[in-house]
Design a protein around this motif. Structure first.
Motif, PDB file in Angstrom:
ATOM      1  N   VAL A   1       0.857  -1.182   0.000  1.00  0.00           N
ATOM      2  CA  VAL A   1       0.000   0.000   0.000  1.00  0.00           C
ATOM      3  C   VAL A   1       0.893   1.232   0.000  1.00  0.00           C
ATOM      4  CG1 VAL A   1      -1.742   1.329   1.238  1.00  0.00           C
ATOM      5  CG2 VAL A   1      -1.872  -1.163   1.208  1.00  0.00           C
TER       6      VAL A   1
ATOM      7  N   ARG B   1      -3.073   4.921  -2.275  1.00  0.00           N
ATOM      8  CA  ARG B   1      -4.034   5.621  -1.428  1.00  0.00           C
ATOM      9  C   ARG B   1      -3.571   7.064  -1.217  1.00  0.00           C
ATOM     10  NH1 ARG B   1      -8.554   4.466  -1.624  1.00  0.00           N
ATOM     11  NH2 ARG B   1      -9.002   5.303   0.463  1.00  0.00           N
TER      12      ARG B   1
ATOM     13  N   GLU C   1      -7.816   5.917   8.193  1.00  0.00           N
ATOM     14  CA  GLU C   1      -7.168   4.879   7.390  1.00  0.00           C
ATOM     15  C   GLU C   1      -5.671   4.828   7.682  1.00  0.00           C
ATOM     16  OE1 GLU C   1      -6.871   3.340   2.741  1.00  0.00           O
ATOM     17  OE2 GLU C   1      -7.841   5.251   3.214  1.00  0.00           O
ATOM     18  N   ARG C   2      -5.090   5.981   7.927  1.00  0.00           N
ATOM     19  CA  ARG C   2      -3.671   6.036   8.290  1.00  0.00           C
ATOM     20  C   ARG C   2      -3.426   5.217   9.554  1.00  0.00           C
ATOM     21  NH1 ARG C   2       0.337  10.191   7.555  1.00  0.00           N
ATOM     22  NH2 ARG C   2       1.905  10.201   9.212  1.00  0.00           N
TER      23      ARG C   2
ATOM     24  N   ALA D   1       0.693   5.037   0.335  1.00  0.00           N
ATOM     25  CA  ALA D   1      -0.234   6.071   0.799  1.00  0.00           C
ATOM     26  C   ALA D   1       0.544   7.326   1.165  1.00  0.00           C
ATOM     27  CB  ALA D   1      -1.027   5.569   2.010  1.00  0.00           C
TER      28      ALA D   1
ATOM     29  N   VAL E   1      -4.650  10.006   2.092  1.00  0.00           N
ATOM     30  CA  VAL E   1      -5.213   9.032   3.022  1.00  0.00           C
ATOM     31  C   VAL E   1      -5.782   9.752   4.250  1.00  0.00           C
ATOM     32  CG1 VAL E   1      -3.005   8.665   4.204  1.00  0.00           C
ATOM     33  CG2 VAL E   1      -4.736   6.871   4.237  1.00  0.00           C
ATOM     34  N   SER E   2      -6.940   9.291   4.733  1.00  0.00           N
ATOM     35  CA  SER E   2      -7.569   9.898   5.906  1.00  0.00           C
ATOM     36  C   SER E   2      -6.826   9.488   7.173  1.00  0.00           C
ATOM     37  CB  SER E   2      -9.033   9.463   6.002  1.00  0.00           C
ATOM     38  OG  SER E   2      -9.120   8.070   6.289  1.00  0.00           O
TER      39      SER E   2
ATOM     40  N   VAL F   1      -1.582  -1.097  -4.104  1.00  0.00           N
ATOM     41  CA  VAL F   1      -2.742  -0.219  -3.927  1.00  0.00           C
ATOM     42  C   VAL F   1      -2.241   1.193  -3.621  1.00  0.00           C
ATOM     43  CG1 VAL F   1      -4.817   0.246  -2.575  1.00  0.00           C
ATOM     44  CG2 VAL F   1      -4.141  -2.118  -3.070  1.00  0.00           C
TER      45      VAL F   1
ATOM     46  N   LEU G   1      -3.683   1.479   8.764  1.00  0.00           N
ATOM     47  CA  LEU G   1      -2.512   0.998   8.031  1.00  0.00           C
ATOM     48  C   LEU G   1      -1.325   0.776   8.971  1.00  0.00           C
ATOM     49  CD1 LEU G   1      -2.624   3.188   4.780  1.00  0.00           C
ATOM     50  CD2 LEU G   1      -2.955   0.709   4.942  1.00  0.00           C
TER      51      LEU G   1
END
Length: 381
Positions: free
Chosen positions: A178, A214, A221-222, A180, A217-218, A212, A225
């Motif tokens: 990911v 991102r 979500e951070r 991000a 990133v919010s 993926v 992760l």
């Protein structure tokens, strides 16, 4: 005067990426050279007036010393021993000291085990890269490393039964990558670099379910992760300090970082993660070792990483060090003031004597021009 330096402005405005040349800019090159030359000299000159300069890492200290060598000269400091004080012996010490930035751990994301005590076991999640979408963040190197990791796992000589046992530790195996971080669609470099990374994925035959992206990133979500990450890969080279590795380690995620700049002082190689060479091979080797050969290291490094951050980078440690540096700076300032008063007295005495001599010489010349014998005139007076 106490000055805290995050990084010299002289280096931030050159045609470089973290101190590495990217080639000269031809447009307005002469005007920029002239303009920056004046400001760079002013920057060094004004920094010399500080009694104490603090920097955010030993890496930054070395960079300041290279571009402003005069700041590395020893300066007079208050006596730290009774013998030196009694003998009025002058002592010298460095003007530049290291003070790591203040980290408010209360605002950091806690490990998932701490946030959810009932969760005693978890499956390891994705490999995470958390950076702004800028070329200097070196994210493309991680894509090359990840592609090499997929190939190495596919061609591994490890028996299928053993590989299946390893895979049970992960939510997806091999773990998803990911990428991000901060992204501004109005920023040209952000847009271009994201497209470059997506194109590179196609070139490396990496599928969308494997990598993926991102952007923007919010915070929620951070947090997810960082708490679920198998590890966090930090790819910037010669980063001044780097806050992401600290965030990741506090959240219980091991960190794989380039062995340069700030991470050399925050990531403990073989304890909280890996410090590797600035190459895709270095990251691939570390990922393979952690994911395939020794998956038990993920939990161990994660636990040790959080303890390391609590112990070395909390606000209390910063406050204690800051207080000591401020007191030292005050003493240095007092010493400078006393010495400047003495030098000012000598300068004023010299100027007064010079002025008196000049006036006497002027009066003598005037009297002589009037035909008056100054020696007889002085005797009469």
């Amino acid at each position: 005067v106490l000055f805290y330096c995050h990084f010299p402005d002289k280096l931030l405005t050159r045609d470089t990426v973290n101190g590495v040349s990217t080639g000269p800019s031809q447009k307005y090159a002469f005007l920029k050279l002239l303009y920056r030359g004046i400001l760079d000299r002013i920057e060094e000159y004004t920094m010399q007036y500080a009694d104490l300069i603090l920097v955010n890492s030993n890496f930054t200290k070395s960079e300041v010393g290279q571009v402003f060598p005069s700041l590395m000269n020893p300066v007079a400091v208050p006596s730290v021993t009774q013998e030196a004080a009694q003998e009025s012996r002058r002592e010298y010490g460095p003007k530049i000291q290291v003070l790591y930035p203040s980290i408010d751990l209360n605002k950091f994301i806690p490990p998932i085990s701490e946030a959810s005590p009932s969760s005693q076991h978890r499956l390891f999640g994705p490999i995470v890269s958390l950076n702004r979408f800028e070329r200097k963040k070196n994210i493309q190197m991680l894509l090359y490393a990840y592609a090499a990791l997929i190939r190495r796992i596919s061609s591994s000589s490890i028996p299928n039964e053993e590989m299946e046992r390893i895979a049970k530790h992960f939510s997806v195996f091999p773990p998803v990558l990911v990428i991000a971080g901060g992204y501004d669609p109005r920023n040209v470099e952000n847009r271009e670099y994201l497209e470059e990374l997506k194109t590179l994925c196609e070139t490396l035959n990496l599928q969308k379910q494997q990598v993926v992206f991102r952007p923007s990133v919010s915070e929620k979500e951070r947090a997810t992760l960082l708490q679920s990450a198998t590890c966090v890969c930090y790819t910037p080279h010669r980063e001044h300090f780097g806050i992401v590795p600290l965030e990741a380690m506090y959240a219980g995620a091991p960190v794989i970082a380039v062995n340069s700049g700030g991470p050399m002082e925050t990531v403990v190689d073989g304890v909280t993660g890996y410090l590797v060479e600035n190459s895709s091979d270095g990251f691939c080797d570390a990922l393979y070792d952690m994911i395939v050969l020794h998956p038990e290291k993920i939990n161990k490094y994660g636990r040790d990483a959080q303890e390391h951050i609590k112990r070395q980078f909390g606000s209390l440690k910063f406050q204690t060090a800051w207080k000591a540096f401020v007191e030292d700076c005050i003493q240095r300032g007092n010493l400078r003031y006393r010495e400047s008063r003495l030098s000012s007295f000598l300068i004023h005495w010299f100027l007064d004597a010079l002025l008196a001599f000049a006036l006497a010489f002027l009066v003598t010349c005037v009297l002589r021009s009037m035909g008056i014998d100054t020696i007889k005139w002085m005797k009469v007076r």
